[in-house]
Write a protein that holds these residues in place. Structure first.
Motif, PDB file in Angstrom:
ATOM      1  N   THR A 117     -41.841  26.562  69.794  1.00 20.81           N
ATOM      2  CA  THR A 117     -41.668  26.468  68.335  1.00 20.81           C
ATOM      3  C   THR A 117     -40.464  27.246  67.817  1.00 20.81           C
ATOM      4  N   ALA A 118     -39.797  27.991  68.688  1.00 28.25           N
ATOM      5  CA  ALA A 118     -38.649  28.801  68.243  1.00 28.25           C
ATOM      6  C   ALA A 118     -37.483  27.904  67.849  1.00 28.25           C
ATOM      7  N   SER A 119     -36.768  28.331  66.808  1.00 31.15           N
ATOM      8  CA  SER A 119     -35.573  27.598  66.370  1.00 31.15           C
ATOM      9  C   SER A 119     -34.335  28.343  66.870  1.00 31.15           C
ATOM     10  N   PHE A 120     -33.544  27.660  67.666  1.00 37.39           N
ATOM     11  CA  PHE A 120     -32.370  28.272  68.275  1.00 37.39           C
ATOM     12  C   PHE A 120     -31.116  27.864  67.524  1.00 37.39           C
ATOM     13  N   GLU A 121     -30.376  28.860  67.042  1.00 39.59           N
ATOM     14  CA  GLU A 121     -29.148  28.592  66.302  1.00 39.59           C
ATOM     15  C   GLU A 121     -27.904  28.753  67.165  1.00 39.59           C
ATOM     16  N   ASP A 174     -29.321  32.917  71.051  1.00 44.05           N
ATOM     17  CA  ASP A 174     -30.728  32.798  70.667  1.00 44.05           C
ATOM     18  C   ASP A 174     -31.569  32.295  71.834  1.00 44.05           C
ATOM     19  N   ASN A 184     -34.428  34.690  73.602  1.00 46.82           N
ATOM     20  CA  ASN A 184     -35.820  34.229  73.528  1.00 46.82           C
ATOM     21  C   ASN A 184     -36.392  33.957  74.909  1.00 46.82           C
TER      22      ASN A 184
END
Length: 244
Positions: free
Chosen positions: A85-89, A93, A97
């Motif tokens: 669910t992590a949003s990687f920019e 990132d 993570n």
């Protein structure tokens, strides 16, 4: 069944305690406090080896340690979901993570087998190797976790400075700034909790490093490591109490 109301500062203490103890992490942190309190007593001059309570405390500390491992059954799933669910920019990132949640996930996964070995269900011949893998995974995971939290701290500080600038401008213009003041208070509280999390990760990382070195070397004295464990336990108990 009626849904439970979220915690608040005015909430009845016993209801709050019931909610806290209903969580796996709540019980785990109380066990952690008990374990490291025992370790502090055993590693200090309060109880020497001939003392009749010394053997009982060692047995209690060992039993609590095994019990805490049982509480980690399936906990690696939360790290898998966190990565999903992590949003990687950016690529940074992704890397941080993977280190943070990947390391922690491997640690929790291997700890299940460590628990099975210590409880006697599986052969103990590979127990030492499993404990080393677990310690290394935990230690590596804390690098990513601390890096992520330090970055979050910078973002919080920047948001706090922007709000303070808005307040200064509003004061010069004679406008209201109640919303900005409330936001600053929230950011300060969030910043404090994030700093405590960094301190906790450093303390836990120190204990993982001591496990890697088998309790040998500089900064690995039993009393020092037990104190680090108690600090971590108190911080995590405080955080879980506020968020229950």
């Amino acid at each position: 069944m009626e849904a439970k109301k979220p915690c608040s500062k005015e909430r009845d203490f016993l209801n709050h305690l019931e909610s806290y103890l209903a969580k796996r992490d709540g019980v785990d942190k109380l066990l952690k406090i008990s374990r490291y309190a025992s370790k502090i007593i055993l590693s200090s001059s309060l109880l020497q080896e001939p003392h009749p309570l010394s053997h009982r405390l060692k047995s209690f500390e060992s039993s609590v340690g095994i019990s805490r491992k049982a509480f980690r059954l399936g906990k690696f799933v939360q790290d898998i979901n966190a990565l999903r669910t992590a949003s990687f920019e950016s690529k940074q990132d992704v890397l941080l993570n993977l280190i943070a949640y990947g390391g922690e996930g491997v640690y929790y996964f291997v700890e299940q087998f460590v628990w099975l070995g210590k409880s006697g269900l599986i052969d103990k011949k590979n127990l030492y190797t499993l404990q080393k893998i677990s310690a290394w995974a935990e230690f590596i995971g804390y690098f990513g976790s601390i890096a992520l939290k330090v970055r979050d701290l910078k973002s919080i500080c920047e948001a706090e400075r922007r709000c303070e600038s808005s307040v200064e401008i509003a004061m010069l213009r004679g406008n209201g700034y109640e919303m900005e003041v409330k936001e600053i208070d929230k950011l300060k509280e969030k910043k404090l909790m994030k700093k405590l999390s960094v301190v906790q990760d450093c303390a836990d990382g120190l204990m993982a490093f001591a496990d890697i070195r088998d309790g040998k070397g500089l900064g690995s004295s039993p009393f020092f490591i037990a104190s680090a464990g108690m600090l971590s336990a108190l911080i995590s108990t405080h955080k879980n109490w506020l968020s229950c």
